[in-house]
Design a protein around this motif. Sequence first.
Motif, PDB file in Angstrom:
ATOM      1  N   TRP A 151       1.006  -1.194   0.094  1.00 41.35           N
ATOM      2  CA  TRP A 151       0.138   0.058  -0.240  1.00 41.35           C
ATOM      3  C   TRP A 151       0.705   1.379   0.405  1.00 41.35           C
ATOM      4  O   TRP A 151       1.586   1.484   0.664  1.00 41.35           O
ATOM      5  CB  TRP A 151      -1.061   0.342   1.144  1.00 41.35           C
ATOM      6  CG  TRP A 151      -1.971   0.890   1.591  1.00 41.35           C
ATOM      7  CD1 TRP A 151      -3.353   0.930   0.245  1.00 41.35           C
ATOM      8  CD2 TRP A 151      -1.514   2.644   1.335  1.00 41.35           C
ATOM      9  NE1 TRP A 151      -3.774   2.211   1.291  1.00 41.35           N
ATOM     10  CE2 TRP A 151      -2.275   3.079   1.455  1.00 41.35           C
ATOM     11  CE3 TRP A 151      -0.780   2.233   2.269  1.00 41.35           C
ATOM     12  CZ2 TRP A 151      -3.175   3.947   2.590  1.00 41.35           C
ATOM     13  CZ3 TRP A 151      -0.962   4.667   2.423  1.00 41.35           C
ATOM     14  CH2 TRP A 151      -1.673   5.192   1.973  1.00 41.35           C
ATOM     15  N   PRO A 152       0.907   2.195  -0.293  1.00 38.47           N
ATOM     16  CA  PRO A 152      -0.850   2.678  -1.650  1.00 38.47           C
ATOM     17  C   PRO A 152      -0.723   2.009  -3.021  1.00 38.47           C
ATOM     18  O   PRO A 152      -1.975   2.133  -3.448  1.00 38.47           O
ATOM     19  CB  PRO A 152      -0.899   4.113  -1.125  1.00 38.47           C
ATOM     20  CG  PRO A 152       0.925   4.459  -1.070  1.00 38.47           C
ATOM     21  CD  PRO A 152       1.563   3.456  -0.733  1.00 38.47           C
ATOM     22  N   GLU A 153       0.460   1.775  -3.600  1.00 42.40           N
ATOM     23  CA  GLU A 153       0.683   1.436  -5.191  1.00 42.40           C
ATOM     24  C   GLU A 153      -0.482   0.184  -4.782  1.00 42.40           C
ATOM     25  O   GLU A 153      -1.025  -0.382  -6.036  1.00 42.40           O
ATOM     26  CB  GLU A 153       1.659   0.722  -5.178  1.00 42.40           C
ATOM     27  CG  GLU A 153       3.073   1.899  -4.774  1.00 42.40           C
ATOM     28  CD  GLU A 153       3.509   2.929  -4.106  1.00 42.40           C
ATOM     29  OE1 GLU A 153       3.663   3.526  -4.054  1.00 42.40           O
ATOM     30  OE2 GLU A 153       3.249   1.920  -3.005  1.00 42.40           O
ATOM     31  N   GLY A 154      -0.631  -1.306  -3.991  1.00 41.40           N
ATOM     32  CA  GLY A 154      -1.488  -2.553  -3.727  1.00 41.40           C
ATOM     33  C   GLY A 154      -2.038  -2.620  -2.235  1.00 41.40           C
ATOM     34  O   GLY A 154      -2.726  -1.163  -1.899  1.00 41.40           O
ATOM     35  N   GLU A 155      -2.192  -3.845  -2.070  1.00 39.55           N
ATOM     36  CA  GLU A 155      -3.066  -4.049  -0.560  1.00 39.55           C
ATOM     37  C   GLU A 155      -2.169  -4.242   0.469  1.00 39.55           C
ATOM     38  O   GLU A 155      -3.021  -4.673   1.190  1.00 39.55           O
ATOM     39  CB  GLU A 155      -4.529  -4.663  -1.156  1.00 39.55           C
ATOM     40  CG  GLU A 155      -4.943  -3.690  -2.402  1.00 39.55           C
ATOM     41  CD  GLU A 155      -5.578  -2.792  -1.717  1.00 39.55           C
ATOM     42  OE1 GLU A 155      -6.330  -2.572  -0.385  1.00 39.55           O
ATOM     43  OE2 GLU A 155      -5.596  -1.554  -3.023  1.00 39.55           O
ATOM     44  N   ARG A 156      -1.218  -5.183  -0.392  1.00 37.86           N
ATOM     45  CA  ARG A 156      -0.226  -5.684   0.715  1.00 37.86           C
ATOM     46  C   ARG A 156       0.223  -4.687   1.564  1.00 37.86           C
ATOM     47  O   ARG A 156       0.977  -2.932   1.581  1.00 37.86           O
ATOM     48  CB  ARG A 156       1.100  -6.029   0.557  1.00 37.86           C
ATOM     49  CG  ARG A 156       1.689  -7.015   0.821  1.00 37.86           C
ATOM     50  CD  ARG A 156       2.742  -7.914   0.166  1.00 37.86           C
ATOM     51  NE  ARG A 156       3.587  -7.154  -0.591  1.00 37.86           N
ATOM     52  CZ  ARG A 156       5.124  -6.600  -0.379  1.00 37.86           C
ATOM     53  NH1 ARG A 156       5.047  -6.916   1.203  1.00 37.86           N
ATOM     54  NH2 ARG A 156       5.587  -6.543  -0.758  1.00 37.86           N
ATOM     55  N   VAL A 157       0.410  -4.668   3.491  1.00 36.80           N
ATOM     56  CA  VAL A 157       0.601  -4.056   3.847  1.00 36.80           C
ATOM     57  C   VAL A 157       1.731  -5.123   5.004  1.00 36.80           C
ATOM     58  O   VAL A 157       1.104  -6.324   5.015  1.00 36.80           O
ATOM     59  CB  VAL A 157      -0.825  -4.140   5.110  1.00 36.80           C
ATOM     60  CG1 VAL A 157      -0.397  -3.849   6.363  1.00 36.80           C
ATOM     61  CG2 VAL A 157      -1.995  -3.197   4.365  1.00 36.80           C
ATOM     62  N   GLU A 158       2.959  -4.514   5.557  1.00 36.22           N
ATOM     63  CA  GLU A 158       3.172  -5.207   6.115  1.00 36.22           C
ATOM     64  C   GLU A 158       3.554  -4.237   8.000  1.00 36.22           C
ATOM     65  O   GLU A 158       3.875  -3.613   8.132  1.00 36.22           O
ATOM     66  CB  GLU A 158       5.021  -5.125   5.599  1.00 36.22           C
ATOM     67  CG  GLU A 158       5.453  -5.638   4.161  1.00 36.22           C
ATOM     68  CD  GLU A 158       7.160  -5.385   4.064  1.00 36.22           C
ATOM     69  OE1 GLU A 158       7.299  -4.475   4.108  1.00 36.22           O
ATOM     70  OE2 GLU A 158       7.080  -6.263   3.260  1.00 36.22           O
ATOM     71  N   ALA A 159       2.540  -4.695   8.732  1.00 41.14           N
ATOM     72  CA  ALA A 159       2.359  -4.708   9.880  1.00 41.14           C
ATOM     73  C   ALA A 159       3.415  -3.903  10.997  1.00 41.14           C
ATOM     74  O   ALA A 159       4.571  -4.329  11.192  1.00 41.14           O
ATOM     75  CB  ALA A 159       0.960  -5.120  10.746  1.00 41.14           C
ATOM     76  N   SER A 160       3.398  -2.582  12.034  1.00 40.42           N
ATOM     77  CA  SER A 160       4.025  -1.862  12.317  1.00 40.42           C
ATOM     78  C   SER A 160       4.525  -3.745  13.988  1.00 40.42           C
ATOM     79  O   SER A 160       3.249  -3.617  14.064  1.00 40.42           O
ATOM     80  CB  SER A 160       4.061  -1.115  13.085  1.00 40.42           C
ATOM     81  OG  SER A 160       5.207  -0.711  14.064  1.00 40.42           O
ATOM     82  N   GLN A 161       5.785  -3.663  13.890  1.00 44.41           N
ATOM     83  CA  GLN A 161       6.187  -4.280  14.991  1.00 44.41           C
ATOM     84  C   GLN A 161       6.563  -3.586  16.346  1.00 44.41           C
ATOM     85  O   GLN A 161       6.600  -4.374  17.726  1.00 44.41           O
ATOM     86  CB  GLN A 161       7.468  -5.486  14.507  1.00 44.41           C
ATOM     87  CG  GLN A 161       7.306  -5.999  13.930  1.00 44.41           C
ATOM     88  CD  GLN A 161       5.759  -7.499  13.747  1.00 44.41           C
ATOM     89  OE1 GLN A 161       6.285  -8.049  14.387  1.00 44.41           O
ATOM     90  NE2 GLN A 161       5.750  -7.553  12.718  1.00 44.41           N
ATOM     91  N   ASN A 162       6.445  -2.688  16.253  1.00 42.05           N
ATOM     92  CA  ASN A 162       5.934  -1.875  18.062  1.00 42.05           C
ATOM     93  C   ASN A 162       5.138  -2.490  17.836  1.00 42.05           C
ATOM     94  O   ASN A 162       3.969  -2.344  18.122  1.00 42.05           O
ATOM     95  CB  ASN A 162       5.894  -0.074  17.108  1.00 42.05           C
ATOM     96  CG  ASN A 162       6.025   0.924  18.646  1.00 42.05           C
ATOM     97  OD1 ASN A 162       4.943   0.265  19.171  1.00 42.05           O
ATOM     98  ND2 ASN A 162       6.502   1.383  17.931  1.00 42.05           N
ATOM     99  N   PRO A 163       5.206  -2.874  19.575  1.00 41.31           N
ATOM    100  CA  PRO A 163       4.815  -3.047  20.948  1.00 41.31           C
ATOM    101  C   PRO A 163       3.524  -2.307  21.023  1.00 41.31           C
ATOM    102  O   PRO A 163       2.058  -2.595  21.544  1.00 41.31           O
ATOM    103  CB  PRO A 163       5.305  -3.711  21.529  1.00 41.31           C
ATOM    104  CG  PRO A 163       6.583  -2.810  21.826  1.00 41.31           C
ATOM    105  CD  PRO A 163       6.796  -2.759  19.848  1.00 41.31           C
ATOM    106  N   GLU A 164       3.622  -0.997  20.882  1.00 40.98           N
ATOM    107  CA  GLU A 164       2.804   0.331  21.616  1.00 40.98           C
ATOM    108  C   GLU A 164       1.925   0.213  20.358  1.00 40.98           C
ATOM    109  O   GLU A 164       0.517   0.739  21.156  1.00 40.98           O
ATOM    110  CB  GLU A 164       3.937   1.353  22.129  1.00 40.98           C
ATOM    111  CG  GLU A 164       4.589   1.650  23.184  1.00 40.98           C
ATOM    112  CD  GLU A 164       3.749   1.618  24.152  1.00 40.98           C
ATOM    113  OE1 GLU A 164       2.880   2.380  24.988  1.00 40.98           O
ATOM    114  OE2 GLU A 164       3.647   0.632  25.321  1.00 40.98           O
ATOM    115  N   VAL A 165       2.274   0.482  19.346  1.00 39.93           N
ATOM    116  CA  VAL A 165       0.897   0.394  18.286  1.00 39.93           C
ATOM    117  C   VAL A 165       0.180  -0.714  18.372  1.00 39.93           C
ATOM    118  O   VAL A 165      -0.820  -0.749  18.080  1.00 39.93           O
ATOM    119  CB  VAL A 165       1.262   0.667  17.303  1.00 39.93           C
ATOM    120  CG1 VAL A 165       0.937   0.543  15.784  1.00 39.93           C
ATOM    121  CG2 VAL A 165       2.894   1.959  16.812  1.00 39.93           C
ATOM    122  N   VAL A 166       0.675  -1.953  18.513  1.00 42.30           N
ATOM    123  CA  VAL A 166      -0.243  -3.242  18.270  1.00 42.30           C
ATOM    124  C   VAL A 166      -0.920  -3.043  19.854  1.00 42.30           C
ATOM    125  O   VAL A 166      -2.207  -3.573  19.640  1.00 42.30           O
ATOM    126  CB  VAL A 166       0.562  -4.164  18.743  1.00 42.30           C
ATOM    127  CG1 VAL A 166       0.110  -5.542  18.573  1.00 42.30           C
ATOM    128  CG2 VAL A 166       1.633  -4.371  17.174  1.00 42.30           C
TER     129      VAL A 166
END
Length: 459
Positions: A136-151
């Motif tokens: 994303w934004p070119e496509g739909e694939r997402v690499e989620a953050s490994q930040n524990p606070e964000v999670v």
Amino acid sequence: MRIIAKIVKRLLGLVVLAVVALFGWLYFAPPELIRVGSGYSAKIVCSNVFVAGRDANEVLAVDVQAPGHPLLKLMRVSVDKNRGTVSAGLLGFLGKSIAVFRDGLGCASVPDGDVGKARRTAIHVEPSATRQDALWPEGERVEASQNPEVVKIVDDAAMTGAGMRAVVVVKNGRVVAERYGEGFSARTPLLGWSMTKTVNAAMVGTLVKNGKMAMTNQGLFAPWKADGRAAISLADMMAMSSGLEFNEDYGDVADVTRMLYLEPDMAGFAEAKPLTGEVGKVFSYSSGTAVMLSRLWQDAVGDKAKALTWPRTALFEPLGMHSAVLETDEQGTFVGSSYLYATAHDWARLGQFLLQGGVWNGNQILPAGFVDWMREPASASKVYSKGQLWIEAPGDEENPGAGVAAGLPKDTYWMEGHDGQTVAIIPSEQLVVVRLGLTPAKLGYRPQTMVGALVKALR
């Protein structure tokens, strides 16, 4: 005993007569409140079935009946998938209304019942392939953050709020976190309600860029040229300071509900409103103004058929917003106040587009400086902007500076919609946070708490 029996028989006869008369009145001349309720029910179910692909009974029970007016609990709907229609009425047959699906333009309320006429407003849309494998934004694939606070933040139900359907967090141009409510996914188009007003302002910007509109334009509609409304400029309309009468109360039959569910020509209804305030001096939030803006930019395109494809060709396709469906009224005027459906990923693309100053893939889609102008405070308001954006977050609209006091960066601005739809945009943090759901205002949910926590976690 015979006398008593006769009296009881006559009373029962009167009761039956009264009930028949009541149902006859409700059937042949239903009160406007019932027609508004049935119109709302038909429209919401229609869009969610034919645009979002959801189950009609679930939409009726959860979206229409659960959070709304007690009258809505008595509404029943009938879906005809072959004809692309949804009818609704009190108990299924009183005060009936109908909505119809059209290719490329979603559903329209049909207050006068002329389904054939409404059907003629349609566009042919070639399916656009979204690159699922590209980030994303070119496509739909997402690499989620490994930040524990964000999670922790996006997994916290108190942060994301009751009725959350989608949360998407974009940092430095990439999606770093997303969460979806039960039954919803990254592929579900969701209604933005009044966030659509910001999209409508962008539509105006595309016409300003090619010289077909100017903020100084006055005498915007022919009938206005003969009275004080001639002084209303396009800029006044964008800043919600036209001075025109318009009641935005959703609790009853007010101007906004009448326009959305009882009027086949929404822009014509709003255009006929008189002046009640000084032009450019009084802020008055108005969905009628947004629909009139739609009519103005569609007229500026010049060709009706081309105007119907304009949102897609001028904005949605360039941004890769392949899910986006902006709906029209029966007359073919885009309901730029309320009715854009798009996936959370596509709402995030729109937020990122604004963060980038109206530029996408190196292309200046909006005029240079236009988004900066959109964000400036309106002269008649310290919390609303010149271009259909909010400077303050939900719940802080009457409290200038509340966001900064709560720890949000000064340059935070918002797209806001009914019942919990927001896109927070923070250029200084290169951060966009989308939050979509069904969260009635009475619950007091404040997305700025989540946004503020994400700002700190992502620094």
